[in-house]
Design an enzyme around this catalytic site. Sequence first.
Site, PDB file in Angstrom:
ATOM      1  CB  THR A  30       5.820 -24.964  -9.679  1.00  0.00           C
ATOM      2  OG1 THR A  30       6.011 -23.577  -9.842  1.00  0.00           O
ATOM      3  CG2 THR A  30       6.796 -25.686  -9.002  1.00  0.00           C
ATOM      4  CB  CYS A  38       7.305 -17.582  -1.585  1.00  0.00           C
ATOM      5  SG  CYS A  38       6.391 -19.024  -1.674  1.00  0.00           S
ATOM      6  NE  ARG A  41      13.292 -27.389  -2.987  1.00  0.00           N
ATOM      7  CZ  ARG A  41      13.318 -28.700  -3.682  1.00  0.00           C
ATOM      8  NH1 ARG A  41      14.079 -29.696  -2.924  1.00  0.00           N
ATOM      9  NH2 ARG A  41      12.785 -29.107  -4.702  1.00  0.00           N
ATOM     10  NE  ARG A  63      -1.185 -24.204 -10.210  1.00  0.00           N
ATOM     11  CZ  ARG A  63      -0.504 -24.761 -10.760  1.00  0.00           C
ATOM     12  NH1 ARG A  63       0.021 -24.548 -12.195  1.00  0.00           N
ATOM     13  NH2 ARG A  63       0.325 -25.938 -10.219  1.00  0.00           N
ATOM     14  CB  CYS A  65       2.259 -18.947  -4.320  1.00  0.00           C
ATOM     15  SG  CYS A  65       2.907 -20.124  -3.205  1.00  0.00           S
ATOM     16  CB  CYS A  68       3.753 -16.382  -0.718  1.00  0.00           C
ATOM     17  SG  CYS A  68       3.785 -16.096  -2.498  1.00  0.00           S
ATOM     18  CD1 TRP A 423      -4.373  26.141   1.450  1.00  0.00           C
ATOM     19  CD2 TRP A 423      -6.194  25.217   1.924  1.00  0.00           C
ATOM     20  NE1 TRP A 423      -4.079  25.284   2.509  1.00  0.00           N
ATOM     21  CE2 TRP A 423      -5.583  24.568   2.498  1.00  0.00           C
ATOM     22  CE3 TRP A 423      -7.579  24.434   1.573  1.00  0.00           C
ATOM     23  CZ2 TRP A 423      -5.818  23.594   3.563  1.00  0.00           C
ATOM     24  CZ3 TRP A 423      -8.158  23.422   2.633  1.00  0.00           C
ATOM     25  CH2 TRP A 423      -7.485  23.052   3.566  1.00  0.00           C
ATOM     26  CE1 TYR A 427      -7.205  19.168   3.766  1.00  0.00           C
ATOM     27  CE2 TYR A 427      -9.336  19.284   3.296  1.00  0.00           C
ATOM     28  CZ  TYR A 427      -8.520  18.944   4.059  1.00  0.00           C
ATOM     29  OH  TYR A 427      -8.723  18.139   5.292  1.00  0.00           O
ATOM     30  CG  ASP A 443      -1.858  26.147   4.511  1.00  0.00           C
ATOM     31  OD1 ASP A 443      -2.854  26.133   4.711  1.00  0.00           O
ATOM     32  OD2 ASP A 443      -0.986  25.644   5.355  1.00  0.00           O
TER      33      ASP A 443
END
Length: 511
Positions: A30, A38, A41, A63, A65, A68, A423, A427, A443
């Site tokens: 396809t 998806c 089938r 390309r 779908c 889905c 510290w 962070y 810490d």
Amino acid sequence: MDMDTDACYRVLLARDPRFDWRLFVGVRTTGIYCRPICPARTPKRENVTFYPTAAAAQAAGYRPCLRCRPESSPDFAAWRGTSNTVSRALALIEAGALDNEDVEGLASRLGVGERQLRRLFHRHLGASPISVAQTRRVLLAKQLIHQTRLPVTEVALASGFGSVRRFNETFQRLYDRPPAALRRQNGEIPAGEDGVRLDLAYRSPYDWEGLVGFLKLRAIEGVEVVSAGVYARTIAVGEDRGVLTVEPGAKPDRLTATIRFPKLAALPGIIARIRRVFDLTADPQAIAAHLCSDPALAPRVAARPGLRVPGAWDGFELAVRAILGQQITVTAATLLAARIVRDWGEPLPPAMAGVVPGLTHVFPSAERLAAADLSTLPMPRARSTALETLAKAVAADLAIFDPRGDLPQAIARLKSLAGIGEWTAQYIAMRQLREPDAFPSGDIGLMRAMADAEGRRPSAAALQARAEAWRPWRAYAALHLWTGENIADPLAPAAGGAPTVKDSPNDRQAA
């Protein structure tokens, strides 16, 4: 990345959602590529090829779908793998790095050569950086076509295409039809929508209450509002100002973002920031499985499934907040930040003012604070001086908080700034640079959480050694330790320790 065809085909047969976004299926008969979930089938085994990314499938000539919809797959533009360079490159691409510069410029920002970056992309993603960037643009455009009422010309601009002609040619080549033909007319888009409203996917579970609670505790008056589980804030990109809201989506495994901004060209970068703030790239199942191997972490991980590391909207804003929070509580730091906004923040333009009640100002820019007299703030003079120095440094180099180099390099670069010690640097690395392995071992909250039965806390060195087994997810381990002592109110200042933040000796000396 090697793809075991037999194992991948079993995933496809089972429609196993755990592998959604981890692989894509190209169907030779396809010319279409799909997600493994998806509903179409199942093709014969001899007719399929498996790819680690959507970009690799698209680069191979397939390309997307239309059933889905790969653009709605969790984390389609990001990746977690063995190469930190690739992870950082993808973060920059998602933020638009290749919209305005070439691959050589991207490689330079990462501290590697262009050829090395291309090799890493082909090895780990099966596609070039340019292919990844184009796939990102195409899939974002397809999402905008499906989920908004934007005219096709505005979709082209909003998804990062340089021209409408190029946009139309790309879609005609990929889908064998013009972009307008892909627009759904099934009424799923609310009438009278205000702004651009998009669903952003994530992998379950997701601890929304924990993340939005973290942000609510730190929300800066005028800039951020958290109400009824909805997060809203003001945003600035260049000279333009806007607002956004983020909330749980109507569909499973989705957050819904509503973006009101005058320039649609800024949309890809805004979406990238939303993904960063809400940690939509995380794979919570993989993280949990790894951290649960430590008996001290296992009950905490089980108590907070889907816990995310909250990101930051802006590196400068976060750094200012972190310096303000040294040696005081989150509440006190938030009040100081609100005063900065009142005194030096920029009011929203009339078109945006009042769109979300409570949002009035944009956080002041580095240039604005660099010119302000911060000595009027109720804090030690050394700390206001650190803020002034930081503002001047960021005003001179707006890329200071971009993800460049590896984690040790990032920490060293941040610690070179006034007022930022170990510290604060860790962070910032956790929340702005999105380093999943950042870990502030000094810490006090983390050391308290890891105390033994007699209440004896490990030293910073001992905690650092213990945390080696948590790599590469030490930032998530830190969040579990901070929140795990009081499950009923995991974000209470007295319970979690360091996010409410007392900084390390390095920070006290630097500030």
